[in-house]
Design an enzyme around this catalytic site. Structure first.
Site, PDB file in Angstrom:
ATOM      1  N   HIS A  26     -10.369  19.131  28.857  1.00  0.00           N
ATOM      2  CA  HIS A  26     -11.112  18.662  30.034  1.00  0.00           C
ATOM      3  C   HIS A  26     -10.694  17.237  30.397  1.00  0.00           C
ATOM      4  O   HIS A  26     -10.556  16.895  31.568  1.00  0.00           O
ATOM      5  CB  HIS A  26     -12.624  18.650  29.745  1.00  0.00           C
ATOM      6  N   GLY A  83     -18.846  21.816  30.566  1.00  0.00           N
ATOM      7  CA  GLY A  83     -19.297  20.890  29.526  1.00  0.00           C
ATOM      8  C   GLY A  83     -18.791  21.239  28.140  1.00  0.00           C
ATOM      9  O   GLY A  83     -17.872  22.025  27.968  1.00  0.00           O
ATOM     10  N   VAL A 101      -3.815  21.927  27.108  1.00  0.00           N
ATOM     11  CA  VAL A 101      -3.834  21.014  25.959  1.00  0.00           C
ATOM     12  C   VAL A 101      -4.144  21.845  24.713  1.00  0.00           C
ATOM     13  O   VAL A 101      -5.090  22.646  24.709  1.00  0.00           O
ATOM     14  CB  VAL A 101      -4.885  19.904  26.147  1.00  0.00           C
ATOM     15  N   GLN A 103     -21.115  33.498  36.337  1.00  0.00           N
ATOM     16  CA  GLN A 103     -19.787  33.933  35.880  1.00  0.00           C
ATOM     17  C   GLN A 103     -19.820  34.594  34.511  1.00  0.00           C
ATOM     18  O   GLN A 103     -18.785  34.964  33.973  1.00  0.00           O
ATOM     19  CB  GLN A 103     -18.785  32.781  35.922  1.00  0.00           C
ATOM     20  N   SER A 141     -13.989  25.214  24.524  1.00  0.00           N
ATOM     21  CA  SER A 141     -15.352  24.979  24.021  1.00  0.00           C
ATOM     22  C   SER A 141     -15.751  26.120  23.094  1.00  0.00           C
ATOM     23  O   SER A 141     -16.536  25.945  22.168  1.00  0.00           O
ATOM     24  CB  SER A 141     -16.345  24.888  25.178  1.00  0.00           C
ATOM     25  N   ARG A 142     -15.218  27.312  23.344  1.00  0.00           N
ATOM     26  CA  ARG A 142     -15.586  28.493  22.542  1.00  0.00           C
ATOM     27  C   ARG A 142     -14.950  28.485  21.156  1.00  0.00           C
ATOM     28  O   ARG A 142     -15.349  29.278  20.309  1.00  0.00           O
ATOM     29  CB  ARG A 142     -15.214  29.775  23.282  1.00  0.00           C
ATOM     30  N   GLN A 157      -4.431  25.028  33.516  1.00  0.00           N
ATOM     31  CA  GLN A 157      -3.571  26.208  33.380  1.00  0.00           C
ATOM     32  C   GLN A 157      -4.101  27.153  32.300  1.00  0.00           C
ATOM     33  O   GLN A 157      -3.779  28.329  32.255  1.00  0.00           O
ATOM     34  CB  GLN A 157      -2.136  25.756  33.060  1.00  0.00           C
TER      35      GLN A 157
HETATM   36  P1  AMP Z   1     -14.548  25.188  31.242  1.00  0.00           P
HETATM   37  O1  AMP Z   1     -15.454  24.071  30.883  1.00  0.00           O
HETATM   38  O2  AMP Z   1     -14.088  25.993  30.076  1.00  0.00           O
HETATM   39  O3  AMP Z   1     -15.054  26.011  32.391  1.00  0.00           O
HETATM   40  O4  AMP Z   1     -13.203  24.508  31.779  1.00  0.00           O
HETATM   41  C1  AMP Z   1     -13.220  23.561  32.826  1.00  0.00           C
HETATM   42  C2  AMP Z   1     -11.819  23.274  33.256  1.00  0.00           C
HETATM   43  O5  AMP Z   1     -11.081  22.778  32.133  1.00  0.00           O
HETATM   44  C3  AMP Z   1     -11.046  24.513  33.758  1.00  0.00           C
HETATM   45  O6  AMP Z   1     -10.240  24.139  34.872  1.00  0.00           O
HETATM   46  C4  AMP Z   1     -10.212  24.885  32.556  1.00  0.00           C
HETATM   47  O7  AMP Z   1      -9.027  25.589  32.896  1.00  0.00           O
HETATM   48  C5  AMP Z   1      -9.889  23.517  31.990  1.00  0.00           C
HETATM   49  N1  AMP Z   1      -9.520  23.616  30.582  1.00  0.00           N
HETATM   50  C6  AMP Z   1     -10.234  24.192  29.580  1.00  0.00           C
HETATM   51  N2  AMP Z   1      -9.552  24.146  28.410  1.00  0.00           N
HETATM   52  C7  AMP Z   1      -8.376  23.526  28.687  1.00  0.00           C
HETATM   53  C8  AMP Z   1      -7.229  23.184  27.912  1.00  0.00           C
HETATM   54  N3  AMP Z   1      -7.148  23.466  26.609  1.00  0.00           N
HETATM   55  N4  AMP Z   1      -6.205  22.542  28.521  1.00  0.00           N
HETATM   56  C9  AMP Z   1      -6.269  22.255  29.856  1.00  0.00           C
HETATM   57  N5  AMP Z   1      -7.316  22.549  30.641  1.00  0.00           N
HETATM   58  C10 AMP Z   1      -8.355  23.190  30.074  1.00  0.00           C
END
Ligand code: AMP
Length: 281
Positions: free
Chosen positions: A37, A31, A176, A61, A186-187, A148
């Site tokens: 995302h 989220g 991205v 995690q 998100s961080r 990635q």
């Molecule tokens: P998270 O919400 O951070 O657990 O990320 C969920 C999914 O979004 C994971 O597969 C991440 O690798 C992907 N994700 C997060 N940030 C990016 C980004 N800047 N570009 C592409 N995918 C992302």
């Protein structure tokens, strides 16, 4: 867009979609959605009939001293964003249903989870593979899209899917970035304006590594040293690791060859940020 919160409702919905011959694409997230995302949702839409996005801040995690409690959360905002990009279903379960008090089962991929982020986050990937396996059993997707951005995570998930014979196609979508190169996360919201400026140096150090390789440098130590110098100039930066590994096994390389992953994790003030590039030699 449908919001589903119970596990059994999600499983029933998945069964119904499958019985109607629909191809289910899945995007798991924690989220606080951003363009990174959304790019995964668009990728999933191209390849499937129905896109399920999960929003779940997975406690298993996070390490004991990590930011689980403070992790940014805003479901109403996320639901609007997910709808605007064409998500069909948002699965938003309650942590007490996903991990009830008597929960005992974990999935663990060995070896490749002990390097890079696994060194400073020893239980992280066990939490990731456990929640992703559970979500696969709940959402029953035909394909799932990961970013990635979390290169090691994508690698570990692919390995788990292969080893455990999950009948699910794993797609990895590109990182991205913000206009100045910072990988979206998100961080990033934790960064002060001053730290946000310093954070640009993470991508710049990766670009420096790429330039060195383009001009013929093949010694990993030389490249990592240059990257370290760039990042250490930032007053709030604390390097966790800068590593150059072989993409086939995530093992560190001394002399660069084949397809390589240059990856880093750096704390800038509060958040620990990660980024990477892949280079083909
Ligand atoms: P998270 O919400 O951070 O657990 O990320 C969920 C999914 O979004 C994971 O597969 C991440 O690798 C992907 N994700 C997060 N940030 C990016 C980004 N800047 N570009 C592409 N995918 C992302």
């Amino acid at each position: 867009m449908k919001v589903i919160t119970s596990i059994s409702d999600m499983q029933k919905e998945a069964d119904l979609l499958r019985s109607r011959g629909k191809k289910i694409g899945f995007v798991p997230t924690m989220g606080y959605l951003h363009e990174g995302h959304l790019s995964l949702v668009r990728e999933a839409k191209k390849r499937s009939d129905m896109v399920v996005m999960s929003i779940f801040v997975n406690p298993t995690q996070f390490g004991p001293d990590e930011d689980f409690d403070d992790y940014p959360r805003d479901f109403d905002r996320d639901a609007k964003i997910a709808e605007s990009v064409g998500g069909d279903i948002v699965f938003y379960p309650d942590v007490r249903e996903v991990f009830p008090e008597n929960y005992l089962t974990y999935i663990e991929v060995q070896k490749i989870t002990k390097v890079l982020c696994g060194l400073s986050r020893p239980t992280h990937f066990r939490g990731v593979t456990t929640i992703v396996s559970k979500l696969f059993n709940i959402v029953k997707p035909h394909l799932a899209v990961f970013g990635q951005k979390d290169a090691q995570q994508a690698f570990v998930i692919k390995r788990m899917v292969e080893d455990l014979n999950f009948d699910i196609e794993i797609v990895v979508a590109p990182i991205v970035r913000e206009k100045d190169g910072l990988a979206m996360s998100s961080r990033n919201t934790y960064l002060t304006p001053e730290q946000r400026k310093q954070a640009i140096m993470l991508y710049q150090s990766l670009m420096t590594a790429k330039k060195l390789i383009d001009t013929g440098e093949r010694n990993a130590l030389v490249i990592k040293e240059q990257m370290r110098k760039i990042i250490e100039k930032q007053p709030d930066a604390m390097i966790d690791y800068i590593e150059i590994v072989d993409t086939t096994n995530l093992q560190p390389l001394m002399k660069l060859r084949g397809e390589i992953l240059i990856a880093l994790a750096v704390k800038i003030g509060k958040p620990r940020l990660i980024d990477n590039i892949i280079v083909h030699l």
